[in-house]
Write a protein that holds these residues in place. Structure first.
Motif, short mmCIF file in Angstrom:
data_model
loop_
_atom_site.label_atom_id
_atom_site.label_comp_id
_atom_site.label_asym_id
_atom_site.label_seq_id
_atom_site.Cartn_x
_atom_site.Cartn_y
_atom_site.Cartn_z
N ASP A 175 0.86 -1.18 0.00
CA ASP A 175 0.00 0.00 0.00
C ASP A 175 0.90 1.24 0.00
OD1 ASP A 175 -1.79 2.03 0.42
OD2 ASP A 175 -2.84 1.07 2.07
N ILE A 176 1.15 1.79 -1.18
CA ILE A 176 2.03 2.96 -1.31
C ILE A 176 1.50 4.14 -0.51
CG2 ILE A 176 3.02 4.63 -2.91
CD1 ILE A 176 4.28 1.93 -3.17
N LYS A 177 0.19 4.31 -0.49
CA LYS A 177 -0.40 5.45 0.22
C LYS A 177 -0.10 5.39 1.72
CE LYS A 177 -4.14 6.23 -3.06
NZ LYS A 177 -5.60 6.26 -3.28
N GLU A 178 -0.02 4.18 2.26
CA GLU A 178 0.31 4.02 3.67
C GLU A 178 1.71 4.56 3.95
OE1 GLU A 178 -0.11 0.53 7.03
OE2 GLU A 178 0.83 -0.03 5.11
N MET A 179 2.63 4.30 3.04
CA MET A 179 3.99 4.79 3.22
C MET A 179 4.08 6.30 3.01
SD MET A 179 6.59 1.85 1.83
CE MET A 179 5.79 1.46 0.30
N GLN A 180 3.29 6.81 2.08
CA GLN A 180 3.31 8.25 1.83
C GLN A 180 2.76 9.04 3.01
OE1 GLN A 180 1.16 8.24 -1.92
NE2 GLN A 180 3.05 8.56 -3.08
N ARG A 181 1.87 8.41 3.78
CA ARG A 181 1.31 9.10 4.95
C ARG A 181 2.28 9.12 6.12
NH1 ARG A 181 -3.42 6.10 3.39
NH2 ARG A 181 -2.91 4.52 4.96
N ASP A 182 3.32 8.33 6.05
CA ASP A 182 4.28 8.21 7.15
C ASP A 182 5.44 9.18 6.93
OD1 ASP A 182 5.85 7.40 9.24
OD2 ASP A 182 6.48 5.51 8.29
N SER A 183 5.63 10.07 7.87
CA SER A 183 6.71 11.06 7.73
C SER A 183 8.09 10.47 8.03
CB SER A 183 6.46 12.24 8.67
OG SER A 183 6.39 11.81 10.02
N GLY A 184 8.11 9.29 8.63
CA GLY A 184 9.38 8.64 8.93
C GLY A 184 9.60 7.42 8.07
N HIS A 185 10.17 6.38 8.65
CA HIS A 185 10.47 5.16 7.90
C HIS A 185 9.78 3.93 8.48
CE1 HIS A 185 13.45 7.33 5.59
NE2 HIS A 185 14.06 7.71 6.70
N SER A 186 8.89 4.10 9.45
CA SER A 186 8.28 2.94 10.10
C SER A 186 7.41 2.14 9.13
CB SER A 186 7.47 3.38 11.32
OG SER A 186 6.44 4.28 10.94
N ALA A 187 6.68 2.83 8.25
CA ALA A 187 5.82 2.12 7.30
C ALA A 187 6.65 1.34 6.29
CB ALA A 187 4.89 3.10 6.58
N LEU A 188 7.75 1.94 5.83
CA LEU A 188 8.64 1.24 4.90
C LEU A 188 9.26 0.02 5.55
CD1 LEU A 188 10.28 0.96 2.29
CD2 LEU A 188 11.96 2.54 3.29
N ILE A 189 9.75 0.18 6.75
CA ILE A 189 10.34 -0.95 7.47
C ILE A 189 9.29 -2.03 7.69
CG2 ILE A 189 11.37 -1.69 9.66
CD1 ILE A 189 12.69 1.10 9.81
N GLY A 190 8.08 -1.61 8.07
CA GLY A 190 7.00 -2.57 8.28
C GLY A 190 6.64 -3.31 7.01
N ALA A 191 6.58 -2.60 5.89
CA ALA A 191 6.26 -3.25 4.62
C ALA A 191 7.37 -4.22 4.21
CB ALA A 191 6.06 -2.20 3.53
N ASN A 192 8.62 -3.80 4.39
CA ASN A 192 9.74 -4.69 4.07
C ASN A 192 9.67 -5.98 4.88
OD1 ASN A 192 10.87 -3.01 2.18
ND2 ASN A 192 12.74 -2.60 3.32
N ARG A 193 9.46 -5.83 6.17
CA ARG A 193 9.42 -7.00 7.04
C ARG A 193 8.18 -7.85 6.79
NH1 ARG A 193 11.46 -4.25 12.78
NH2 ARG A 193 13.67 -4.08 12.19
N GLY A 194 7.04 -7.18 6.55
CA GLY A 194 5.81 -7.90 6.30
C GLY A 194 5.88 -8.72 5.02
N CYS A 195 6.39 -8.11 3.95
CA CYS A 195 6.55 -8.84 2.69
C CYS A 195 7.51 -10.01 2.86
CB CYS A 195 7.06 -7.90 1.60
SG CYS A 195 5.84 -6.76 0.95
N TYR A 196 8.59 -9.74 3.55
CA TYR A 196 9.59 -10.79 3.79
C TYR A 196 8.96 -12.00 4.48
CZ TYR A 196 14.01 -12.80 5.56
OH TYR A 196 15.06 -13.63 5.84
#
Length: 248
Positions: free
Chosen positions: A63-84
């Motif tokens: 969900d790209i929009k979820e990452m765009q709403r995040d001003s930091g890197h927590s959503a990106l890290i979460g997506a990386n780990r979740g996909c993994y």
């Protein structure tokens, strides 16, 4: 909405993903999927898992929009780990996984389908990694399990897609059927696998994974490091803002 599990036939567990409108999964969705796959894989009554999706397509990635709403890197890290975790849960499921793919199978969808043991696809299915247009990297590990190496590279660099018929010609799709017949065709294959001895099919899955020439966990994790680098450097945001046409 979310991830659900059902038992459509003896020995078969169906795991269904449903995140409208396009099955672009939020961080929690990837973890839900991983948990569901691991749970049915541990069930001694299950001998094959059927992975499917509702809606317009099989999977549109994160969900790209979820990452765009995040001003930091927590959503990106979460997506990386979740996909993994979700990709690994498909590959490491204790029994074979049959993916029933319709519509678009993009980004994270390639990670899921590429790690499945078999794929049954609808005629309208398309497979690809538009990552470079989204300011991301990753899942080349899994696309390389679906097409030959040079085609994988060309598809990756251009963000083009391959059809179900093309993948069938390469031998990575078991069967291509009209969209209305997908569910029945995928279940037919899953049920055939599920008629094998439960203990032996689990040994077979472990044995086949053990002779795989690529460590998919390590390979994909290596790719993810470059995804994070692209975000930290600002390249990812710049590319997303220019619709895939970077300037440097």
């Amino acid at each position: 909405m979310g991830v659900s599990t059902s038992r459509p036939d003896k020995g078969v567990a169906r795991v269904t993903v449903d995140f409208p409108p396009v099955n672009a999964l939020p961080v929690h969705g990837w973890y839900e999927l991983a948990d569901a796959l691991r749970a049915v894989g541990r069930d001694p009554d299950v001998r094959c898992v059927l992975l499917a999706a509702e809606g317009r397509g099989f999977n549109a990635g994160v969900d790209i929009k979820e990452m765009q709403r995040d001003s930091g890197h927590s959503a990106l890290i979460g997506a990386n780990r979740g996909c993994y975790e979700a990709f690994a849960a498909v590959y490491e499921c204790e029994v074979p996984v049959v993916a029933a793919v319709h519509g678009f199978c993009l980004g994270g969808g390639i990670g899921l389908a590429g790690n499945a043991d078999a794929i049954v696809a609808a005629e309208d299915a398309v497979f690809g990694l538009p990552e470079l247009d989204r300011g991301a990297l990753g899942a080349a590990t899994h696309l390389a399990r679906l097409v030959p190496q040079h085609l994988m590279r060309a598809l990756y660099y251009t963000s083009r897609t391959a059809t179900a018929a093309e993948l069938h010609a390469h031998g990575s799709v078991w069967k291509v059927v009209p969209r209305p017949e997908l569910s029945a065709a995928a279940l037919e294959l899953a049920a055939e696998i599920a008629r094998k001895d439960g203990s032996l099919i689990r040994l077979a899955k472990a044995a086949i994974n053990g002779i795989d020439p690529v460590d998919v966990r390590r390979s994909y994790r290596f790719e993810q490091g470059f995804t994070f680098e692209a975000n930290l450097s600002g390249v990812a945001d710049r590319v997303r803002d220019t619709f895939g046409k970077g300037t440097a």
